[in-house]
Design a protein around this motif. Structure first.
Motif, short mmCIF file in Angstrom:
data_model
loop_
_atom_site.label_atom_id
_atom_site.label_comp_id
_atom_site.label_asym_id
_atom_site.label_seq_id
_atom_site.Cartn_x
_atom_site.Cartn_y
_atom_site.Cartn_z
N VAL A 4 0.86 -1.18 0.00
CA VAL A 4 0.00 0.00 0.00
C VAL A 4 0.89 1.23 0.00
CG1 VAL A 4 -1.75 1.32 1.26
CG2 VAL A 4 -1.83 -1.18 1.26
N VAL A 5 0.66 2.11 -0.98
CA VAL A 5 1.32 3.41 -1.00
C VAL A 5 0.22 4.41 -0.66
CG1 VAL A 5 2.52 5.12 -2.41
CG2 VAL A 5 2.98 2.67 -2.74
N PHE A 6 0.47 5.20 0.37
CA PHE A 6 -0.52 6.15 0.87
C PHE A 6 0.08 7.54 0.85
CE2 PHE A 6 -2.52 8.29 4.59
CZ PHE A 6 -3.81 8.32 4.13
N ARG A 7 -0.59 8.48 0.18
CA ARG A 7 -0.11 9.86 0.06
C ARG A 7 -1.06 10.79 0.81
NH1 ARG A 7 3.81 9.76 -3.83
NH2 ARG A 7 3.75 7.96 -5.20
N ARG A 8 -0.45 11.65 1.65
CA ARG A 8 -1.23 12.64 2.39
C ARG A 8 -0.33 13.78 2.81
NH1 ARG A 8 -5.01 12.79 7.39
NH2 ARG A 8 -6.02 14.73 6.83
N ASN A 9 -0.81 15.00 2.62
CA ASN A 9 -0.08 16.20 3.04
C ASN A 9 1.34 16.26 2.51
OD1 ASN A 9 -2.34 17.06 4.52
ND2 ASN A 9 -1.68 15.91 6.33
N ASN A 22 -8.46 -4.53 5.75
CA ASN A 22 -9.24 -3.30 5.68
C ASN A 22 -8.44 -2.24 6.42
OD1 ASN A 22 -11.20 -1.31 7.06
ND2 ASN A 22 -12.37 -2.17 5.36
N LEU A 23 -8.09 -1.17 5.72
CA LEU A 23 -7.20 -0.16 6.28
C LEU A 23 -7.78 0.54 7.51
CD1 LEU A 23 -5.88 1.40 2.96
CD2 LEU A 23 -5.03 -0.57 4.22
N PHE A 34 0.10 3.36 8.61
CA PHE A 34 -0.06 4.72 8.15
C PHE A 34 -0.90 5.52 9.15
CE2 PHE A 34 -0.06 2.04 4.21
CZ PHE A 34 1.29 2.20 3.96
N PRO A 35 -0.26 6.18 10.10
CA PRO A 35 -1.01 6.85 11.17
C PRO A 35 -1.78 8.09 10.70
CG PRO A 35 1.31 7.40 11.30
CD PRO A 35 1.18 6.34 10.24
N HIS A 36 -1.55 8.53 9.49
CA HIS A 36 -2.18 9.75 9.01
C HIS A 36 -3.48 9.50 8.26
CE1 HIS A 36 1.43 11.60 10.37
NE2 HIS A 36 2.14 10.84 9.58
N LEU A 37 -3.92 8.27 8.19
CA LEU A 37 -5.19 7.95 7.53
C LEU A 37 -6.34 8.61 8.30
CD1 LEU A 37 -6.78 6.21 5.41
CD2 LEU A 37 -6.98 4.50 7.21
N ALA A 82 -12.23 4.13 2.18
CA ALA A 82 -11.24 3.15 2.66
C ALA A 82 -11.88 2.12 3.58
CB ALA A 82 -10.09 3.86 3.36
N CYS A 83 -12.90 2.51 4.33
CA CYS A 83 -13.53 1.58 5.26
C CYS A 83 -14.30 0.47 4.54
CB CYS A 83 -14.45 2.31 6.23
SG CYS A 83 -15.96 2.99 5.49
N GLN A 84 -14.57 0.65 3.26
CA GLN A 84 -15.32 -0.35 2.51
C GLN A 84 -14.43 -1.22 1.63
OE1 GLN A 84 -18.85 -0.66 3.02
NE2 GLN A 84 -18.03 0.55 4.72
N LEU A 85 -13.13 -0.99 1.68
CA LEU A 85 -12.20 -1.73 0.80
C LEU A 85 -11.41 -2.76 1.59
CD1 LEU A 85 -10.72 1.23 -1.26
CD2 LEU A 85 -12.71 -0.20 -1.80
N TRP A 86 -11.35 -3.95 1.04
CA TRP A 86 -10.52 -5.02 1.58
C TRP A 86 -9.39 -5.21 0.58
CZ3 TRP A 86 -11.21 -6.75 6.44
CH2 TRP A 86 -12.39 -6.34 7.07
N ILE A 87 -8.18 -4.86 0.98
CA ILE A 87 -7.04 -4.80 0.08
C ILE A 87 -6.47 -6.20 -0.14
CG2 ILE A 87 -4.77 -3.77 -0.32
CD1 ILE A 87 -7.16 -1.77 -0.15
N ALA A 88 -6.46 -6.64 -1.38
CA ALA A 88 -5.92 -7.95 -1.72
C ALA A 88 -4.76 -7.85 -2.71
CB ALA A 88 -7.01 -8.83 -2.32
N GLN A 89 -4.60 -6.69 -3.34
CA GLN A 89 -3.54 -6.45 -4.33
C GLN A 89 -2.89 -5.10 -4.03
OE1 GLN A 89 -2.81 -8.59 -6.89
NE2 GLN A 89 -4.38 -10.02 -6.23
#
Length: 103
Positions: A4-9, A22-23, A34-37, A82-89
Motif C-alpha cells: 500500500v502506497v498512501f499519500r497525504r499532506n 481493511n485499512l 499509516f497513522p495519518h489515515l 477506505a472503510c469499505q475496501l478489503w485490500i488484496a492487491q
C-alpha cells in the motif's frame, strides 16, 4: 502481501499489509502502518476516510451502495471509502485535506 502506497499532506508512506486487510479496521486497532489515515465511523456513513485511488483500482470490487450514497459522482473521479475496501492487491491511495462533497 499487498503493498500500500498512501499519500497525504505531501508525504508518501509505503508498507506491506496482509491480504484482505481493511485499512480502517487496522487503523482502529493501531495495527496499520499509516497513522495519518483520516477515518471516523468505519461503517461507510461519514465519508471521512474517502481516498482517491491512484493505481490498483482494477483489483477492487465495484463500489457498494454505501460508497454510491456517500460519494455520488466522485466515484467517477476515483474516490472510494477506505472503510469499505478489503485490500488484496497492491494499491496507491491519496487522501486530500478536504473531504469530497457528496452529490
Amino acid at each position: 502481501m499487498p503493498v500500500v502506497v498512501f499519500r497525504r499532506n505531501g508525504q508518501t508512506y509505503r508498507d506491506e499489509v496482509k491480504a484482505n486487510t481493511n485499512l480502517v479496521v487496522r487503523a482502529g486497532i493501531k495495527q496499520f502502518p499509516f497513522p495519518h489515515l483520516r477515518y471516523e465511523c468505519g461503517m461507510g456513513k461519514c465519508a471521512r476516510c474517502a481516498c482517491r485511488v491512484l493505481s490498483g483500482s482494477e483489483h477492487l470490487p465495484a463500489p457498494n451502495w454505501k460508497e454510491k450514497k456517500q460519494l455520488g459522482n466522485r466515484l467517477d473521479e476515483g474516490f472510494r471509502l477506505a472503510c469499505q475496501l478489503w485490500i488484496a492487491q497492491d494499491i496507491e491511495l491519496a487522501q486530500d485535506d478536504e473531504l469530497p462533497a457528496a452529490l
